[in-house]
Scaffold this motif. Sequence first.
Motif, PDB file in Angstrom:
ATOM      1  N   CYS A  98      10.685  39.288  16.535  1.00 37.73           N
ATOM      2  CA  CYS A  98      11.551  40.134  15.729  1.00 37.73           C
ATOM      3  C   CYS A  98      12.812  40.372  16.556  1.00 37.73           C
ATOM      4  O   CYS A  98      12.834  40.078  17.749  1.00 37.73           O
ATOM      5  N   TYR A 109       2.372  44.539  23.921  1.00 37.90           N
ATOM      6  CA  TYR A 109       3.133  45.708  23.427  1.00 37.90           C
ATOM      7  C   TYR A 109       2.667  47.013  24.055  1.00 37.90           C
ATOM      8  O   TYR A 109       3.457  47.938  24.240  1.00 37.90           O
ATOM      9  N   THR A 152       5.758  39.140  11.150  1.00 35.40           N
ATOM     10  CA  THR A 152       4.419  38.908  10.603  1.00 35.40           C
ATOM     11  C   THR A 152       4.443  37.798   9.558  1.00 35.40           C
ATOM     12  O   THR A 152       3.524  36.963   9.491  1.00 35.40           O
TER      13      THR A 152
HETATM   14  C1  LIG Z   1       4.023  42.832  19.350  1.00 34.89           C
HETATM   15  C2  LIG Z   1       4.412  43.014  17.919  1.00 34.89           C
HETATM   16  N1  LIG Z   1       3.996  42.109  17.022  1.00 34.89           N
HETATM   17  C3  LIG Z   1       4.303  42.237  15.711  1.00 34.89           C
HETATM   18  C4  LIG Z   1       5.071  43.288  15.255  1.00 34.89           C
HETATM   19  C5  LIG Z   1       5.353  43.382  13.779  1.00 34.89           C
HETATM   20  O1  LIG Z   1       6.659  43.048  13.474  1.00 34.89           O
HETATM   21  P1  LIG Z   1       7.196  42.942  11.961  1.00 34.89           P
HETATM   22  O2  LIG Z   1       7.113  44.314  11.363  1.00 34.89           O
HETATM   23  O3  LIG Z   1       8.626  42.510  12.135  1.00 34.89           O
HETATM   24  O4  LIG Z   1       6.357  41.968  11.247  1.00 34.89           O
HETATM   25  C6  LIG Z   1       5.543  44.243  16.159  1.00 34.89           C
HETATM   26  C7  LIG Z   1       6.353  45.385  15.697  1.00 34.89           C
HETATM   27  O5  LIG Z   1       6.681  46.289  16.403  1.00 34.89           O
HETATM   28  C8  LIG Z   1       5.192  44.106  17.531  1.00 34.89           C
HETATM   29  O6  LIG Z   1       5.568  45.004  18.446  1.00 34.89           O
END
Ligand SMILES: Cc1ncc(COP(=O)(O)O)c(C=O)c1O
Length: 393
Positions: free
Chosen positions: A216, A168, A87
């Motif tokens: 990530c 997701y 993020t």
């Molecule tokens: C598709 C997607 N975007 C963003 C994130 C957020 O990631 P982070 O906590 O590393 O910012 C996630 C976390 O699971 C995710 O699955």
Amino acid sequence: MYRNLFAIPRRDRDREWVYFCGHSLGAQPKAASSYVRRVLEQWAWEGVQAYFSDRAHWVDYADRLREKLAPLVGASPASIALAHTLTTNLHLLLASFYRPTARRFFLLIERQAFPSDRYAVQSWATWWGYPEAVVELSELVPSTEAIVAQIEALGERLAGVWMSGVHYLTGQVFDIAAITQAAHRVGAWAGWDLAHAVGNIPLALEAWDVDFAVWCSYKYLNAGPGAVGGLYVHPQHHGHVPLLAGWWGNQLETRFAMQPHFDPAPDARAWVHSNPSPLSLAVLEASLDIFARLDLPAYFEAVRSLHQRLRGQLQALPFVEVVTPPQSHGAQVSFRLKVKDPRQAFQSLLSAGFCVDWREPDVIRAAPVALYNLPDEVDAFAEAVAALDPTHG
Ligand SMILES: Cc1ncc(COP(=O)(O)O)c(C=O)c1O
């Protein structure tokens, strides 16, 4: 495939899970502890000298790991940087790329985008004074044609497209190349969230002309909870877009001259703000060293075939609705249970030893990961689903 290189999570002392949650938190490479121990020992023995010593040289540890990661994203090492979390990287890149004007300010995102992406994109729209700028795709599982049509309809009012390589919730793989091209045709940029894509599907960011991307490393990259994230910026933008600066983005040659002016790294490293933790990088390296042993095209085929083995058995059941589209997928199978109490049915699968997850409002996600899951586990899970009583839970 390489199951013995991973610690398979356990339900209790004697029983492993059938662990199908690599889409959320990948399994731990057994070698991770020795990689981390090495960093701890470097710290114990060398203290701050480890940043520049011949043995440890932490100062460019993240830079060196780019070589190992590059084949998984399909980019030259210079176009990627390992830093921060997803993020945060998204905010840093939106700061660079989202430059709305009264004529061109719309941002197109997926339907039911991951909340953090939604919040980030919305906050930049609001920040610039265009709170209505965020437009969602009309369908949850859209065809490429439908996405391209929406891009074309927004036309020269579209500033950028922000989407996930793999959704997701639904597990749908989007056609990154075609959507990026469509965005470029109307003069917009295309940026991609690769959280569920990297290590799961083949990627060719540079060839596809992607403007920027973030990911990530704790899902299919198995780099551990809260692991260091990554970002990609197309070479054509290096040095040509404004950015928020931090000292670790200063080129290494002058970083420690402690100058008052920012002397940016010539590539994607310019977006890095802070020194990344070598402890976190060590776990990522343990995992990347496993990926380095794979024939990647064959591996991604194995991912697809494990998915198909699972979806084939699930979609044969009258009370299962598979959400993930049949051709556009990686490891994850998302499905709904058309039973009296789907939540209770999910709980009973957990109690039977199957680690899958539930996403509101009613989707179960199961990702057999070819690195460490087995066809037998897929069959056992499908049998457990088949044995559910649709009139109950
Ligand atoms: C598709 C997607 N975007 C963003 C994130 C957020 O990631 P982070 O906590 O590393 O910012 C996630 C976390 O699971 C995710 O699955």
